[in-house]
Design an enzyme around this catalytic site. Sequence first.
Site, mmCIF file in Angstrom:
data_model
loop_
_atom_site.group_PDB
_atom_site.id
_atom_site.type_symbol
_atom_site.label_atom_id
_atom_site.label_comp_id
_atom_site.label_asym_id
_atom_site.label_seq_id
_atom_site.Cartn_x
_atom_site.Cartn_y
_atom_site.Cartn_z
ATOM 1 N N TRP A 105 0.762 -1.331 -0.021
ATOM 2 C CA TRP A 105 -0.022 -0.011 0.039
ATOM 3 C C TRP A 105 0.807 1.104 0.276
ATOM 4 C CZ3 TRP A 105 -4.283 -0.698 -1.905
ATOM 5 C CH2 TRP A 105 -5.024 -1.892 -1.763
ATOM 6 N N ASP A 174 -1.086 6.680 6.369
ATOM 7 C CA ASP A 174 -2.286 5.835 6.034
ATOM 8 C C ASP A 174 -2.557 4.692 7.108
ATOM 9 O OD1 ASP A 174 -4.092 3.994 4.898
ATOM 10 O OD2 ASP A 174 -2.823 3.332 3.126
ATOM 11 N N LYS A 198 -12.721 -1.142 7.341
ATOM 12 C CA LYS A 198 -12.110 -2.237 7.997
ATOM 13 C C LYS A 198 -12.439 -2.064 9.357
ATOM 14 C CE LYS A 198 -8.650 -1.933 4.585
ATOM 15 N NZ LYS A 198 -8.921 -2.877 3.760
HETATM 16 N N1 PMP Z 1 -4.304 1.547 2.336
HETATM 17 C C1 PMP Z 1 -4.348 0.574 3.006
HETATM 18 C C2 PMP Z 1 -3.398 0.168 4.187
HETATM 19 C C3 PMP Z 1 -5.408 -0.434 2.659
HETATM 20 O O1 PMP Z 1 -5.557 -1.747 3.282
HETATM 21 C C4 PMP Z 1 -6.131 -0.242 1.520
HETATM 22 C C5 PMP Z 1 -7.001 -1.349 0.710
HETATM 23 N N2 PMP Z 1 -7.216 -2.430 1.487
HETATM 24 C C6 PMP Z 1 -5.925 1.066 0.631
HETATM 25 C C7 PMP Z 1 -4.926 1.620 1.038
HETATM 26 C C8 PMP Z 1 -6.698 1.148 -0.404
HETATM 27 O O2 PMP Z 1 -8.031 1.613 -0.058
HETATM 28 P P1 PMP Z 1 -9.347 1.493 -1.049
HETATM 29 O O3 PMP Z 1 -9.616 0.433 -1.778
HETATM 30 O O4 PMP Z 1 -10.499 2.096 -0.378
HETATM 31 O O5 PMP Z 1 -8.913 2.563 -2.169
#
Ligand code: PMP
Length: 367
Positions: A105, A174, A198
Amino acid sequence: ASNPVINFSPGPAKLPESVLERAQKEMLNFNNTGVSVMELSHRSSDFTRIITTTENNLRKLLNIPDNYRVLFLQGGGTGQFSAIPLNLLSLKPGQTADYIVTGSWSAKAAQEAEKFGKVNLVIPKVKKYTDIPEPETWNLNPEASYVYYCANETIHGVEFQYIPETNGVPLIVDMSSNILTRQLDISKFGAIFAGAQKNIGCAGVTLVIIREDLIGKALPICPIIFDFKVQVGNNSLYNTPPTYSIYIMGLVFEWILAQGGVPEMEKKAITKSTMVYDMVDSSNGFYVCPLSKGCRSRMNVPVRIGAPEGDEAMEKKFLEEAEKNKLISLKGHRSVGGLRISLYNAVTVEETQVLVKFMKEFMDRYR
Ligand code: PMP
């Protein structure tokens, strides 16, 4: 329980049953309006109350200082991979940002930021994300506009157990997969963002908490929908916000407050993850978690059976038998394979006990 399965999904993930029941009860007639929340104007007094209460409860839960603003945006965590550089790269003339890449990520966020400015990788590129190098070895640029990291890498299970020190450079994080699971000093951060699906609600809304003095520097190419100044100026109501997702988030915040707040969530996170890691560590190598002990996630536990490469047939058997036992969504991310046990706030200690017992029985059957 109305639903007999135990859901260990990495996200969208389990919600507290009482939140779902309340949403169900209020579905057809919210607060005597005669309509559902989905059918309310985002400018109505009823929705204003929802979004204001939701923000106030979040402020209470995280002790957010007055010089921070809270935004409810769309576009998910991925939207923020773009919004962060678009709003913050020009904090310094060099338009360079530091990225601490510890999993997929943060790697994706760094890649997106490269479209808009210069990205400095603070730690060397690695083949496998299983560790966080010591801060003394980091290559931080004192002239960076900001330092970016991901507090919990949902796929690889790498979680920071501390807040990085950046010597005054704004720290952006994040927290999509661990917000509201750990007590934090918010004043250490320039901005925090998190998708809701989550720990804090259902997909569709992304939370941004940002220090006031960092707002108002967006690049001219920044889409208006991502311009923090515009969104702050309109209390997240520049355009139609994800009203129902904000409502569900508000119910989750009320639930966390009723449970005892973030300290209680943190305590449970430690209890649950310790149970799982203890099972893995005492399995004599039957189960293996590839992570260094200092960065093991309390939220997402990646596990292999038959490590190091993983015995895929055995892992498949584990997932099948788990599902027969109503233990669902335990498959590892397609990019890493194996198992992944996600233990967000709504997953209870009792449910985790059921899983650990299953893991023990499975091991005794097949080792
Ligand atoms: N950052 C993290 C730590 C994630 O776990 C995720 C999605 N699992 C995202 C960003 C991306 O998020 P989204 O699918 O809402 O764009």
